[in-house]
Structures are given as C-alpha cells and as structure tokens.
Design a protein around this motif. Structure first.
Motif, PDB file in Angstrom:
ATOM      1  N   ASP A 189       0.827  -1.207   0.000  1.00 14.09           N
ATOM      2  CA  ASP A 189       0.000   0.000   0.000  1.00 14.09           C
ATOM      3  C   ASP A 189       0.861   1.257   0.000  1.00 14.09           C
ATOM      4  OD1 ASP A 189      -2.147  -1.737   0.088  1.00 14.09           O
ATOM      5  OD2 ASP A 189      -2.526  -1.442   2.223  1.00 14.09           O
ATOM      6  N   ASP A 190       1.955   1.237   0.774  1.00 18.43           N
ATOM      7  CA  ASP A 190       2.874   2.384   0.786  1.00 18.43           C
ATOM      8  C   ASP A 190       3.508   2.589  -0.590  1.00 18.43           C
ATOM      9  OD1 ASP A 190       2.423   2.881   3.490  1.00 18.43           O
ATOM     10  OD2 ASP A 190       4.180   1.736   4.145  1.00 18.43           O
ATOM     11  N   ARG A 225       1.086   4.247  -2.875  1.00 20.35           N
ATOM     12  CA  ARG A 225       0.944   5.662  -2.535  1.00 20.35           C
ATOM     13  C   ARG A 225       2.132   6.481  -3.052  1.00 20.35           C
ATOM     14  NH1 ARG A 225      -1.905   4.189   1.688  1.00 20.35           N
ATOM     15  NH2 ARG A 225      -0.146   3.531   2.940  1.00 20.35           N
ATOM     16  N   VAL A 226       3.346   5.973  -2.853  1.00 22.50           N
ATOM     17  CA  VAL A 226       4.546   6.695  -3.290  1.00 22.50           C
ATOM     18  C   VAL A 226       4.597   6.795  -4.815  1.00 22.50           C
ATOM     19  CG1 VAL A 226       7.065   6.561  -3.403  1.00 22.50           C
ATOM     20  CG2 VAL A 226       5.897   6.202  -1.229  1.00 22.50           C
ATOM     21  N   ALA A 255       2.125   6.558  -6.946  1.00 20.42           N
ATOM     22  CA  ALA A 255       1.032   7.420  -7.414  1.00 20.42           C
ATOM     23  C   ALA A 255       1.386   8.885  -7.196  1.00 20.42           C
ATOM     24  CB  ALA A 255      -0.267   7.065  -6.699  1.00 20.42           C
ATOM     25  N   ALA A 256       1.989   9.190  -6.049  1.00 19.37           N
ATOM     26  CA  ALA A 256       2.368  10.578  -5.757  1.00 19.37           C
ATOM     27  C   ALA A 256       3.418  11.077  -6.742  1.00 19.37           C
ATOM     28  CB  ALA A 256       2.879  10.695  -4.327  1.00 19.37           C
ATOM     29  N   LYS A 268      -1.020  15.264  -1.440  1.00 19.16           N
ATOM     30  CA  LYS A 268      -0.742  13.931  -1.978  1.00 19.16           C
ATOM     31  C   LYS A 268       0.691  13.497  -1.638  1.00 19.16           C
ATOM     32  CE  LYS A 268      -1.917  10.741  -5.312  1.00 19.16           C
ATOM     33  NZ  LYS A 268      -3.146  10.145  -5.678  1.00 19.16           N
ATOM     34  N   ALA A 285       0.838  12.739   2.108  1.00 18.27           N
ATOM     35  CA  ALA A 285       0.189  11.459   2.422  1.00 18.27           C
ATOM     36  C   ALA A 285       1.095  10.280   2.095  1.00 18.27           C
ATOM     37  CB  ALA A 285      -1.136  11.343   1.670  1.00 18.27           C
ATOM     38  N   ALA A 286       1.960  10.456   1.102  1.00 21.11           N
ATOM     39  CA  ALA A 286       2.897   9.406   0.721  1.00 21.11           C
ATOM     40  C   ALA A 286       4.167   9.446   1.568  1.00 21.11           C
ATOM     41  CB  ALA A 286       3.251   9.537  -0.758  1.00 21.11           C
TER      42      ALA A 286
END
Length: 115
Positions: free
Chosen positions: A10-11, A14-15, A17-18, A58, A61-62
């Motif tokens: 999941d991390d 997120r990274v 995507a950011a 964003k 959040a990452a």
C-alpha cells in the motif's frame, strides 16, 4: 518516508502514485533544493496555491514531504514544506515482496471490473 524496513504494498502504491504527476515531480525537485512556503513555491512553479496544496497533500500522504507552520516577523502564519529524505529502490523482488502485503483489492475484485 526514510525507514529501514521495506515499503508495504500500500505504501509503494501511494509513493508511486504521488510521483506519477509532473507537477508533483517539480514540487519534489524544488523542495530538494530548499524548503519553501506555499505562496513562494506556487510562484516559483507558476501554479495556483490551490493546485499546489492538492499536490502537497498527496506528497505528504505518501510521506515524501512534511510541513511546519511558522510565524513570520509580522505575525503571519506561513506553512513551510520540505522534502523528507528517501531512497526508492524498485526491483522485481521489491515489487513481489510488496504485493504480499497489499490490502488494496485487485481491480478484478472491484465491481464492474469485467467491463
């Protein structure tokens, strides 16, 4: 985001995507040179503060940037952002290990995915 343990699936999502947006790459590049407050950074990048705030949220959040609220000499609150040091090593093995920890459902499990 600097940590000794590998990123969870999941991390990693997120990274990645950011970092998949050109504006956010430019933000990281600018903040890698020096920390900056929102208005100054928006002017430097030639984008609106509202759009910059979306990108900063964003990135935060990452775990790629952090913010600190500081008061200027005239008492004005200014939100300063800086890059969190990070190293992202991406190999097939890293991805395979991250997949084992995913909690985000596969697209095949999502309603309407077979369309």
């Amino acid at each position: 985001m600097s940590r000794a343990s590998p990123l969870t699936g999941d991390d990693l999502i997120r990274v990645l995507a950011a970092l998949s947006n050109p504006h956010r790459l430019r933000v990281v590049a600018a903040l890698a040179r020096e920390r900056a407050y929102v208005s100054g950074l928006a002017r430097q990048l030639g984008i609106s503060r509202a759009l910059l705030q979306v990108h900063l949220r964003k990135l935060a959040a990452a775990g790629l940037v952090t913010a600190s609220l500081e008061l200027s000499e005239d008492g004005k609150a200014m939100n300063y952002y800086e890059v969190e040091p990070f190293v992202l090593t991406l190999t097939p093995e890293v991805i395979a290990a991250a997949v084992e920890t995913l909690t985000v459902p596969d697209s095949a499990e999502q309603p309407g995915a077979d369309r």
